[in-house]
Structures are given as structure tokens and as C-alpha cells.
Design a protein around this motif. Sequence first.
Motif, PDB file in Angstrom:
ATOM      1  N   GLY A  43       2.361  11.858   1.965  1.00  0.00           N
ATOM      2  CA  GLY A  43       1.395  10.887   2.446  1.00  0.00           C
ATOM      3  C   GLY A  43       2.080   9.557   2.688  1.00  0.00           C
ATOM      4  N   VAL A  44       1.312   8.585   3.164  1.00  0.00           N
ATOM      5  CA  VAL A  44       1.882   7.273   3.460  1.00  0.00           C
ATOM      6  C   VAL A  44       2.082   6.462   2.190  1.00  0.00           C
ATOM      7  CG1 VAL A  44       1.556   5.115   4.730  1.00  0.00           C
ATOM      8  CG2 VAL A  44       0.839   7.283   5.770  1.00  0.00           C
ATOM      9  N   THR A  45       1.058   6.425   1.322  1.00  0.00           N
ATOM     10  CA  THR A  45       1.062   5.553   0.152  1.00  0.00           C
ATOM     11  C   THR A  45       0.647   6.332  -1.087  1.00  0.00           C
ATOM     12  OG1 THR A  45       0.533   3.612   1.501  1.00  0.00           O
ATOM     13  CG2 THR A  45       0.019   3.472  -0.851  1.00  0.00           C
ATOM     14  N   ALA A  46       1.288   6.044  -2.210  1.00  0.00           N
ATOM     15  CA  ALA A  46       0.967   6.731  -3.475  1.00  0.00           C
ATOM     16  C   ALA A  46      -0.268   6.094  -4.119  1.00  0.00           C
ATOM     17  CB  ALA A  46       2.161   6.674  -4.423  1.00  0.00           C
ATOM     18  N   SER A  47      -1.360   6.135  -3.416  1.00  0.00           N
ATOM     19  CA  SER A  47      -2.631   5.617  -3.912  1.00  0.00           C
ATOM     20  C   SER A  47      -3.232   6.581  -4.933  1.00  0.00           C
ATOM     21  CB  SER A  47      -3.606   5.431  -2.754  1.00  0.00           C
ATOM     22  OG  SER A  47      -3.914   6.689  -2.173  1.00  0.00           O
ATOM     23  N   GLN A  48      -4.244   6.105  -5.645  1.00  0.00           N
ATOM     24  CA  GLN A  48      -4.924   6.978  -6.596  1.00  0.00           C
ATOM     25  C   GLN A  48      -5.565   8.154  -5.879  1.00  0.00           C
ATOM     26  OE1 GLN A  48      -4.997   6.370 -10.156  1.00  0.00           O
ATOM     27  NE2 GLN A  48      -5.457   8.553  -9.979  1.00  0.00           N
ATOM     28  N   ALA A  49      -6.079   7.907  -4.674  1.00  0.00           N
ATOM     29  CA  ALA A  49      -6.716   8.987  -3.916  1.00  0.00           C
ATOM     30  C   ALA A  49      -5.722  10.090  -3.576  1.00  0.00           C
ATOM     31  CB  ALA A  49      -7.343   8.432  -2.639  1.00  0.00           C
ATOM     32  N   HIS A  66       5.302   4.531   0.864  1.00  0.00           N
ATOM     33  CA  HIS A  66       5.015   3.382  -0.005  1.00  0.00           C
ATOM     34  C   HIS A  66       4.823   3.875  -1.435  1.00  0.00           C
ATOM     35  CE1 HIS A  66       3.110   1.650   3.862  1.00  0.00           C
ATOM     36  NE2 HIS A  66       4.345   1.205   3.748  1.00  0.00           N
ATOM     37  N   GLY A  67       5.833   3.658  -2.266  1.00  0.00           N
ATOM     38  CA  GLY A  67       5.727   4.038  -3.664  1.00  0.00           C
ATOM     39  C   GLY A  67       5.433   2.825  -4.526  1.00  0.00           C
ATOM     40  N   TYR A  68       6.154   2.702  -5.646  1.00  0.00           N
ATOM     41  CA  TYR A  68       5.881   1.667  -6.632  1.00  0.00           C
ATOM     42  C   TYR A  68       7.102   0.777  -6.866  1.00  0.00           C
ATOM     43  CZ  TYR A  68       2.099   4.942  -7.788  1.00  0.00           C
ATOM     44  OH  TYR A  68       1.023   5.793  -7.738  1.00  0.00           O
ATOM     45  N   PHE A  69       6.902  -0.188  -7.795  1.00  0.00           N
ATOM     46  CA  PHE A  69       7.973  -1.043  -8.313  1.00  0.00           C
ATOM     47  C   PHE A  69       8.587  -1.936  -7.235  1.00  0.00           C
ATOM     48  CE2 PHE A  69       8.144   3.154 -10.532  1.00  0.00           C
ATOM     49  CZ  PHE A  69       7.467   2.762 -11.665  1.00  0.00           C
ATOM     50  N   HIS A  91       0.002  15.027 -15.504  1.00  0.00           N
ATOM     51  CA  HIS A  91       0.045  16.297 -14.763  1.00  0.00           C
ATOM     52  C   HIS A  91       1.463  16.682 -14.358  1.00  0.00           C
ATOM     53  CE1 HIS A  91      -4.196  15.089 -14.435  1.00  0.00           C
ATOM     54  NE2 HIS A  91      -4.427  16.382 -14.394  1.00  0.00           N
ATOM     55  N   ASP A  92       2.461  15.995 -14.920  1.00  0.00           N
ATOM     56  CA  ASP A  92       3.870  16.347 -14.721  1.00  0.00           C
ATOM     57  C   ASP A  92       4.253  16.382 -13.233  1.00  0.00           C
ATOM     58  OD1 ASP A  92       6.170  16.679 -16.145  1.00  0.00           O
ATOM     59  OD2 ASP A  92       6.009  18.861 -16.335  1.00  0.00           O
ATOM     60  N   ILE A  93       3.749  15.390 -12.482  1.00  0.00           N
ATOM     61  CA  ILE A  93       3.997  15.322 -11.043  1.00  0.00           C
ATOM     62  C   ILE A  93       5.106  14.313 -10.754  1.00  0.00           C
ATOM     63  CG2 ILE A  93       3.007  14.730  -8.793  1.00  0.00           C
ATOM     64  CD1 ILE A  93       0.289  15.582  -9.885  1.00  0.00           C
ATOM     65  N   ASN A  94       6.084  14.723  -9.979  1.00  0.00           N
ATOM     66  CA  ASN A  94       7.152  13.835  -9.540  1.00  0.00           C
ATOM     67  C   ASN A  94       6.647  12.928  -8.409  1.00  0.00           C
ATOM     68  OD1 ASN A  94       9.844  15.006 -10.808  1.00  0.00           O
ATOM     69  ND2 ASN A  94       8.628  16.762 -10.150  1.00  0.00           N
ATOM     70  N   LEU A  95       7.007  11.655  -8.480  1.00  0.00           N
ATOM     71  CA  LEU A  95       6.738  10.752  -7.365  1.00  0.00           C
ATOM     72  C   LEU A  95       8.070  10.369  -6.733  1.00  0.00           C
ATOM     73  CD1 LEU A  95       4.876   8.996  -5.629  1.00  0.00           C
ATOM     74  CD2 LEU A  95       5.224   7.147  -7.288  1.00  0.00           C
ATOM     75  N   ILE A  96       8.192  10.667  -5.448  1.00  0.00           N
ATOM     76  CA  ILE A  96       9.405  10.403  -4.679  1.00  0.00           C
ATOM     77  C   ILE A  96       9.029   9.507  -3.513  1.00  0.00           C
ATOM     78  CG2 ILE A  96      11.272  11.467  -3.353  1.00  0.00           C
ATOM     79  CD1 ILE A  96      10.573  14.107  -4.945  1.00  0.00           C
ATOM     80  N   ALA A  97       9.737   8.402  -3.335  1.00  0.00           N
ATOM     81  CA  ALA A  97       9.372   7.442  -2.289  1.00  0.00           C
ATOM     82  C   ALA A  97      10.610   6.950  -1.552  1.00  0.00           C
ATOM     83  CB  ALA A  97       8.624   6.258  -2.907  1.00  0.00           C
ATOM     84  N   TYR A  98      10.460   6.807  -0.234  1.00  0.00           N
ATOM     85  CA  TYR A  98      11.514   6.247   0.603  1.00  0.00           C
ATOM     86  C   TYR A  98      10.888   5.235   1.549  1.00  0.00           C
ATOM     87  CZ  TYR A  98      14.546   9.918  -1.158  1.00  0.00           C
ATOM     88  OH  TYR A  98      15.273  10.734  -1.988  1.00  0.00           O
TER      89      TYR A  98
END
Length: 254
Positions: A43-49, A66-69, A91-98
Motif C-alpha cells: 500500500g501507499v501508507t502504513a495507516s491503521q486501516a 510511507h512508513g514510520y520514524f 500479530h507478528d507482521i513485518n513492516l517494510i518501507a521505502y
Amino acid sequence: MTIKRYQLMNYLTNLLQPAKYKDYCPNGLQVEGTDTLHKIVTGVTASQALIDKAIAENADAIIVHHGYFWRGENECLTGIKKNRIKALLAHDINLIAYHLPLDHHAEYGNNTQLARVLGLTIESGLDPNDPSVPGQVGRLNTPMTAAEFTNSLEQRLQRKPMHLGPDSDQIIETIGWCTGGAQGYMQYAVDAGLDAYLTGEVSEPSHHLAVETGTHFFAAGHHATERYGAKALGEHLAEKFALEVIFHDMDNPV
């Protein structure tokens, strides 16, 4: 099929070359989850949705633009940041952002993918002196008036753009573009003598620059111009590694 997290990250590092960019956030793995991946949500942004979608679909990883930090933001894990990261960890989900690497990639980047959607031919980078600057210079495959191009943007991006500058009956052929919040890059298009410049967002000075230089300016939406890179990257990963990858376009009017 499944893939180990380290294998995916090694591949993405080689593909997107994040070390080449001085970015506003860390690129790559931002939140660590399970080490074996079988389903990825993009997706575009790691929003709550988007996180909630990934949880509902039992995804092992989320890949976003669009990730975090982000540089300069509050570092404390409170409010929506706490809620988002709590959900990922639970939920042991990886977040990967570029960020910039996904804007700039020659094949899967936002700028290249937007050109394909809009029918633009890429001729060079936006900054002739710095190839690390994202954005492209090119031309419309079919020259048209500014009014016609505005209508084409609305139809193809499903969002009404803002047009600033010369009369809308003028013909546009040459154009520079950079997706997202790149209104500050318009000067590159002015310096190159292009007919127009396209980005996602607009600022107050954009109007004056467009009017006083006779350069058409189009703001077509930050989200609307950047929904194609993560999707294209996910489709590539699905094909290369036989993974289940699902793109979710979480609507955003900005």
C-alpha cells in the motif's frame, strides 16, 4: 510459496539500493515480525486501516512507500504510533518501507509508474546535475491543451487536479514531474524551459512561480500520484517468488 525475511530483504536492498539516498526516514525493515513470509500486503501508507487489512488477511508483511520514524517527528511511542506498532507486534507482521528509493527506481518507482499511467515519455531525470534527485523530464505522447490534460489527469487518477499558471487553452507537450510533495522541485522545470510541471501537492508560492514564468503547474494529489510504485513492486515480488501479494488502495483525498 514462502520466503525467509532475510532473503526478501537482501533482494529488496539489491533492487532498490537505499544506501544511495539521503532520506527523511529509515528505508527497509522498520518493524520486525515473523521470519517466514507467505503473504504480503502492499500500500501507499502504513495507516491503521492498512494494518487492519493485513491482520484480517493473515499477512506476514506490509510493504509501503510511507512508513514510520520520520526525521523530526516525536520519537515517543504514543497515540496513533503506539496503536499501529502495537498491532504489528501483536500479530507478528513485518513492516517494510521505502521512501525515496521507491520514488526513484527506474522500473518500479512511483515516477516511472505514473508516466505509464498518464502516457508520458521519459527523456531524462529532473535534475541534470544530480541523478539521485527523484523526478523525470519528458513529454506527453499526445500534445494537448492544459484543459485537456487536466481532464485526462482526473480520469486516469480519479481525482480532480489543481491547475495553475497560463491559460488552459495553451498546448502542453514537454513536462517535468515528481510524485508526492515535490512542489519545491518546480524550478527544475522552469529552468529547463518545459511547458508544465506535475506533482502531488501545492504550496502558496507555486501559484506565483507558475504565473510569472508561464509554466503550467498541476497538483494531482500526493496519494493519487504515489499509488503505483508499491503496487508494481508487489506484483514483481509475486511473480519472482510465487508469493501471494495483495495491493490495497486505502483512499486518501490529499
